[in-house]
Design a protein around this motif. Structure first.
Motif, mmCIF file in Angstrom:
data_model
loop_
_atom_site.group_PDB
_atom_site.id
_atom_site.type_symbol
_atom_site.label_atom_id
_atom_site.label_comp_id
_atom_site.label_asym_id
_atom_site.label_seq_id
_atom_site.Cartn_x
_atom_site.Cartn_y
_atom_site.Cartn_z
ATOM 1 N N GLY A 1 0.746 -1.321 -0.028
ATOM 2 C CA GLY A 1 -0.063 0.048 0.028
ATOM 3 C C GLY A 1 0.870 1.292 0.042
ATOM 4 N N PHE A 2 1.801 1.198 0.469
ATOM 5 C CA PHE A 2 2.794 2.308 0.496
ATOM 6 C C PHE A 2 4.141 2.407 -0.198
ATOM 7 N N LYS A 3 4.665 3.272 -0.695
ATOM 8 C CA LYS A 3 6.111 3.403 -1.458
ATOM 9 C C LYS A 3 7.103 2.932 -0.314
ATOM 10 N N TRP A 4 7.712 1.816 -0.696
ATOM 11 C CA TRP A 4 8.849 1.330 0.369
ATOM 12 C C TRP A 4 10.196 1.914 0.044
ATOM 13 N N ASP A 5 10.533 3.108 0.569
ATOM 14 C CA ASP A 5 11.961 3.770 0.111
ATOM 15 C C ASP A 5 12.651 3.829 1.237
ATOM 16 N N GLN A 6 13.743 4.152 1.175
ATOM 17 C CA GLN A 6 15.072 4.360 2.189
ATOM 18 C C GLN A 6 14.651 5.087 3.512
ATOM 19 N N GLY A 7 13.776 6.252 3.097
ATOM 20 C CA GLY A 7 12.895 6.781 4.567
ATOM 21 C C GLY A 7 12.183 5.889 5.154
ATOM 22 N N ALA A 8 11.441 5.152 4.756
ATOM 23 C CA ALA A 8 10.507 4.218 5.505
ATOM 24 C C ALA A 8 11.285 3.476 6.211
ATOM 25 N N LYS A 9 12.130 2.837 5.765
ATOM 26 C CA LYS A 9 13.243 1.812 6.384
ATOM 27 C C LYS A 9 13.899 2.397 7.561
ATOM 28 N N THR A 10 14.230 3.985 7.169
ATOM 29 C CA THR A 10 15.148 4.429 8.356
ATOM 30 C C THR A 10 14.069 4.755 9.606
ATOM 31 N N VAL A 11 12.864 4.969 9.423
ATOM 32 C CA VAL A 11 11.839 5.262 10.387
ATOM 33 C C VAL A 11 11.539 3.783 11.203
ATOM 34 N N LEU A 12 11.439 2.920 10.339
ATOM 35 C CA LEU A 12 11.011 1.765 10.973
ATOM 36 C C LEU A 12 12.071 0.916 11.930
ATOM 37 N N MET A 13 13.626 1.384 11.506
ATOM 38 C CA MET A 13 14.699 1.067 12.212
ATOM 39 C C MET A 13 15.082 1.761 13.432
ATOM 40 N N LEU A 14 14.756 3.072 13.591
ATOM 41 C CA LEU A 14 14.830 3.711 14.692
ATOM 42 C C LEU A 14 14.918 3.159 15.982
ATOM 43 N N PRO A 15 13.808 2.536 16.315
ATOM 44 C CA PRO A 15 13.498 1.815 17.778
ATOM 45 C C PRO A 15 14.640 0.871 17.972
ATOM 46 N N MET A 16 15.255 0.152 16.926
ATOM 47 C CA MET A 16 16.117 -0.770 17.128
ATOM 48 C C MET A 16 17.647 -0.511 17.387
ATOM 49 N N VAL A 17 17.797 0.777 16.815
ATOM 50 C CA VAL A 17 19.267 1.360 16.959
ATOM 51 C C VAL A 17 19.594 2.002 18.142
ATOM 52 N N ALA A 18 18.706 2.344 18.939
ATOM 53 C CA ALA A 18 18.740 3.148 20.329
ATOM 54 C C ALA A 18 19.182 2.166 21.322
ATOM 55 N N THR A 19 20.111 2.581 22.060
ATOM 56 C CA THR A 19 20.528 1.764 23.196
ATOM 57 C C THR A 19 19.520 1.286 24.010
ATOM 58 N N PRO A 20 19.454 -0.004 24.806
ATOM 59 C CA PRO A 20 18.624 -0.177 25.572
ATOM 60 C C PRO A 20 18.428 0.458 26.717
ATOM 61 N N VAL A 21 19.336 1.160 27.437
ATOM 62 C CA VAL A 21 19.412 2.095 28.732
ATOM 63 C C VAL A 21 18.630 3.130 28.229
ATOM 64 N N ALA A 22 19.047 3.901 27.242
ATOM 65 C CA ALA A 22 18.329 5.108 26.789
ATOM 66 C C ALA A 22 16.738 4.731 26.793
ATOM 67 N N ILE A 23 16.599 3.660 26.120
ATOM 68 C CA ILE A 23 14.989 3.333 25.762
ATOM 69 C C ILE A 23 14.261 3.049 27.166
ATOM 70 N N SER A 24 15.003 2.668 28.022
ATOM 71 C CA SER A 24 14.511 2.360 29.499
ATOM 72 C C SER A 24 14.169 3.904 29.951
ATOM 73 N N MET A 25 15.117 4.531 29.885
ATOM 74 C CA MET A 25 15.022 5.784 30.560
ATOM 75 C C MET A 25 13.732 6.713 29.879
ATOM 76 N N VAL A 26 13.764 6.592 28.485
ATOM 77 C CA VAL A 26 12.474 7.403 27.946
ATOM 78 C C VAL A 26 11.271 6.726 28.513
ATOM 79 N N TRP A 27 11.203 5.375 28.523
ATOM 80 C CA TRP A 27 9.759 4.828 28.788
ATOM 81 C C TRP A 27 9.469 4.979 30.358
ATOM 82 N N MET A 28 10.654 4.877 30.972
ATOM 83 C CA MET A 28 10.129 5.463 32.531
ATOM 84 C C MET A 28 9.662 6.674 32.611
ATOM 85 N N LEU A 29 10.125 7.724 32.058
ATOM 86 C CA LEU A 29 9.471 8.921 31.755
ATOM 87 C C LEU A 29 8.174 8.949 31.255
#
Length: 288
Positions: free
Chosen positions: A93-121
């Motif tokens: 349904g959507f154009k699958w370009d590099q920008g969409a890939k980047t958006v999808l991959m953002l949560p995976m490239v963040a460090t686990p501790v940083a993710i934990s701190m953000v979600w605690m907030l």
């Protein structure tokens, strides 16, 4: 000589990796038969299977087993459903370009501790955006990570947010390799989009889906960093998985023998689940 050159060059790496994998496993297995406290200067004492029998009689061990099963199965089920759905949505349904890939991959490239701190907030009971959102919808605020009944669903939300994109990317990679001949034949026969999905796309995607499922299963079973950073197993051990319990037993209670026995039981559980999935794959006739 030429036909063996590939083995000669790769042999040192194979030996090194094998030693790095085998030695910790053998050492942990050996220590599991000893009573050894890191807070004591006395030598390890042979106790045989006592560490294993003590674990089987420990209610905390069975609670951690249930929490591990609950957290793993719920996260895996949601991530597989959402990941496959997102992949089909983006691919068709959507154009699958590099920008969409980047958006999808953002949560995976963040460090686990940083993710934990953000979600605690985000989960903070008084000022967090999660409670602001649900109260705006007319619901009562939740305690999230501070409640024994809400902590595992809260952790599942974090894992689903972070790792569903990985499932989607793997499935999209599988979609790009599907042959077009079955779709053309189905279109000639007047098949609907739903029929193409159910009888062509999903059956052809089985190998990709099983690979994604195995990868996420192993990662979920050994999940540690996010849980430890957000809850440290609390409140009241409500988020204490087997992996986390082994760490606490070893490095907070200094019971290395009991922790090693727990890790060996955890290892057997992981291997058993992987073998079960491989048996299911064989029964389904899926070639990887």
């Amino acid at each position: 000589m030429d036909k063996h050159i590939k083995w000669i060059f790769t042999l040192p790496a194979v030996i090194f990796v094998s030693i790095m994998m085998a030695y910790p496993l053998i050492y942990t297995f050996r220590i599991s038969f000893y009573e050894w406290s890191m807070s004591s200067v006395s030598a390890p004492k042979w106790v045989g299977l006592n560490n294993y029998t003590s674990l089987l009689q420990d209610e905390r061990f069975w609670d951690s087993l249930w929490i591990t099963f609950y957290y793993t199965s719920a996260s895996l089920f949601i991530e597989m459903i959402l990941g496959v759905g997102i992949a089909l949505l983006f691919f068709r349904g959507f154009k699958w370009d590099q920008g969409a890939k980047t958006v999808l991959m953002l949560p995976m490239v963040a460090t686990p501790v940083a993710i934990s701190m953000v979600w605690m907030l985000i989960y903070e009971p008084t000022m967090g955006i999660a409670n602001r959102f649900i109260t705006a919808l007319g619901f009562e605020p939740l305690e999230w990570l501070g409640s024994t009944s809400q902590v595992i669903p809260s952790l599942i939300i974090i894992d689903v947010w972070q790792w569903t994109p990985m499932i989607a990317i793997l499935v999209i990679a599988g979609l790009t390799t599907l042959p077009q001949d079955p779709y053309e034949s189905a279109a000639i026969d007047g098949a609907s989009a739903l029929q193409k999905l159910m009888y062509i796309t999903l059956p052809l995607l089985r190998p990709t889906i099983i690979v994604a499922l195995v990868l996420r299963l192993v990662e979920l079973l050994k999940q540690f960093d996010v849980i430890y950073s957000t809850t440290m197993g609390g409140p009241a051990s409500a988020s204490e998985t087997m992996n986390l319990l082994s760490y606490i037993t070893a490095f907070e209670y200094f019971k290395m023998g009991s922790a090693s026995a727990l890790l060996m039981m955890f290892f057997v559980l992981v291997i058993g689940l992987i073998l079960l999935l491989l048996w299911i794959r064989k029964r389904l006739g899926v070639q990887l």
